[in-house]
Design a protein around this motif. Structure first.
Motif, short mmCIF file in Angstrom:
data_model
loop_
_atom_site.label_atom_id
_atom_site.label_comp_id
_atom_site.label_asym_id
_atom_site.label_seq_id
_atom_site.Cartn_x
_atom_site.Cartn_y
_atom_site.Cartn_z
N LEU A 56 0.83 -1.21 0.00
CA LEU A 56 0.00 0.00 0.00
C LEU A 56 0.86 1.26 0.00
O LEU A 56 0.63 2.19 -0.80
N MET A 57 1.85 1.31 0.87
CA MET A 57 2.69 2.50 0.96
C MET A 57 3.45 2.73 -0.35
O MET A 57 3.64 3.87 -0.78
N ALA A 58 3.85 1.64 -1.01
CA ALA A 58 4.54 1.79 -2.29
C ALA A 58 3.59 2.29 -3.37
O ALA A 58 3.99 3.08 -4.23
N THR A 59 2.33 1.86 -3.35
CA THR A 59 1.37 2.35 -4.35
C THR A 59 1.15 3.85 -4.20
O THR A 59 0.98 4.57 -5.19
N LEU A 60 1.14 4.33 -2.97
CA LEU A 60 0.89 5.74 -2.73
C LEU A 60 2.03 6.61 -3.25
O LEU A 60 1.83 7.78 -3.57
N GLU A 61 3.22 6.03 -3.35
CA GLU A 61 4.37 6.77 -3.85
C GLU A 61 4.53 6.65 -5.36
O GLU A 61 5.34 7.36 -5.96
N ASN A 62 3.77 5.75 -5.98
CA ASN A 62 3.92 5.52 -7.42
C ASN A 62 3.14 6.55 -8.22
O ASN A 62 1.92 6.67 -8.06
N PRO A 63 3.77 7.31 -9.09
CA PRO A 63 3.09 8.38 -9.83
C PRO A 63 2.08 7.87 -10.85
O PRO A 63 1.22 8.63 -11.29
N ASN A 64 2.17 6.59 -11.24
CA ASN A 64 1.23 6.04 -12.21
C ASN A 64 -0.13 5.74 -11.59
O ASN A 64 -1.11 5.52 -12.31
N ILE A 65 -0.18 5.70 -10.26
CA ILE A 65 -1.41 5.37 -9.54
C ILE A 65 -2.05 6.65 -9.03
O ILE A 65 -1.43 7.39 -8.27
N THR A 66 -3.28 6.90 -9.45
CA THR A 66 -3.94 8.15 -9.10
C THR A 66 -4.87 8.03 -7.90
O THR A 66 -5.15 9.02 -7.23
N ALA A 67 -5.36 6.82 -7.63
CA ALA A 67 -6.28 6.62 -6.52
C ALA A 67 -6.14 5.21 -5.98
O ALA A 67 -5.97 4.26 -6.75
N VAL A 68 -6.20 5.09 -4.66
CA VAL A 68 -6.07 3.79 -4.01
C VAL A 68 -7.21 3.62 -3.02
O VAL A 68 -7.47 4.51 -2.20
N LEU A 69 -7.88 2.48 -3.10
CA LEU A 69 -8.90 2.13 -2.11
C LEU A 69 -8.38 0.94 -1.31
O LEU A 69 -8.14 -0.13 -1.86
N MET A 70 -8.18 1.14 -0.01
CA MET A 70 -7.79 0.01 0.82
C MET A 70 -9.04 -0.58 1.44
O MET A 70 -9.86 0.13 2.03
N VAL A 71 -9.19 -1.88 1.27
CA VAL A 71 -10.34 -2.60 1.80
C VAL A 71 -9.85 -3.40 3.00
O VAL A 71 -9.05 -4.33 2.85
N ASN A 72 -10.31 -3.02 4.18
CA ASN A 72 -9.82 -3.62 5.42
C ASN A 72 -10.97 -4.11 6.28
O ASN A 72 -12.10 -3.63 6.16
N ARG A 73 -10.64 -5.03 7.17
CA ARG A 73 -11.62 -5.44 8.19
C ARG A 73 -11.59 -4.50 9.38
O ARG A 73 -12.56 -4.40 10.11
N ARG A 74 -10.47 -3.82 9.57
CA ARG A 74 -10.37 -2.84 10.66
C ARG A 74 -9.67 -1.59 10.12
O ARG A 74 -8.94 -1.66 9.14
N ALA A 75 -9.89 -0.48 10.78
CA ALA A 75 -9.40 0.81 10.29
C ALA A 75 -7.87 0.88 10.34
O ALA A 75 -7.23 0.32 11.24
N SER A 76 -7.32 1.60 9.38
CA SER A 76 -5.88 1.85 9.34
C SER A 76 -5.63 3.33 9.67
O SER A 76 -6.39 4.20 9.26
N PRO A 77 -4.55 3.62 10.40
CA PRO A 77 -4.25 5.03 10.71
C PRO A 77 -3.62 5.78 9.55
O PRO A 77 -3.48 7.00 9.61
#
Length: 220
Positions: free
Chosen positions: A17-38
């Motif tokens: 996830l952290m690597a996707t957020l730094e990748n310029p080719n990715i414009t939006a990320v949806l994380m699907v979790n069972r519990r909240a992430s900070p």
């Protein structure tokens, strides 16, 4: 590109996830979790799903994505085969089937394991079930499905969910076994290139991920 990431509260999922957020080719990320992430980021959204086998209430939010990095999972340590099969195989396949229905042009990446057993007949329980999951995913109606089998992954400094043993091994393992060690940058670089242009194998071993990442680096 818009990407879904599952398992972001686990060690590998968090790193991906952290690597996707730094990748310029990715414009939006949806994380699907069972519990909240900070974790917070301008291009990051979160969807809390308690039961991955029941996505009926979330269809709209899960539609319109180019790829999914499915990193949700659990260790087989101390688990019986039936319980591990339910979490690793059944839950994954039900979740993936719904994504395939909502996003037929999606490329689906499944976090597997180095010794996953594609024959489904081996003696190691977790390897059989991982292999069975890989095989079943290949039958779904995605644009493409790839199972990636990373070995030791160098933890990112900003990661929170890192097991203590990894903190020690990161000082030794990459120098002793460089061909069996990956960075999250290498993994994401390879997966994004494969998402765009494809690859001639459905199973992505360590050598495949390193090769594609190196090709991207040379092209740049």
């Amino acid at each position: 590109m818009k990407i879904i990431v599952t398992g972001a509260t686990g060690m590998i999922g968090e790193g991906v996830l952290m690597a996707t957020l730094e990748n310029p080719n990715i414009t939006a990320v949806l994380m699907v979790n069972r519990r909240a992430s900070p974790l917070k980021h301008p291009k990051l959204a979160e969807l809390i799903v308690k039961d991955f086998t029941n996505l009926s209430a979330h269809s709209t939010l899960l539609t319109g994505y180019d790829g999914c990095f499915y990193c949700a999972g659990i260790s087989s340590f101390g688990m019986g085969e039936q319980q591990y099969n339910h979490i690793t195989f059944y839950t994954t396949i039900v979740f993936a089937k719904e994504l395939a229905r909502l996003n037929p042009d999606m490329v689906f990446f499944y976090l597997s394991g180095v010794y996953a057993d594609s024959s489904e007949n081996g003696k190691i329980m977790w390897a059989r079930i991982k292999g069975k999951t890989e095989n079943a995913l290949n039958e779904l109606s995605f644009k493409a499905v790839y199972s990636f089998r990373p070995g030791f992954i160098m933890p990112l400094k900003a990661q929170k969910n890192v097991r203590l043993i990894y903190k020690g091994l990161r000082l030794i393992y990459p120098f002793v076994f460089p061909n069996k060690t990956l960075t999250y940058e290498e993994i994401l670089t390879a997966l994004i290139r494969i998402l765009i242009v494809g690859y001639d194998k459905n199973i992505l071993e360590i050598k495949d991920l390193k090769l594609v990442a190196k090709q991207v680096e040379m092209d740049d």
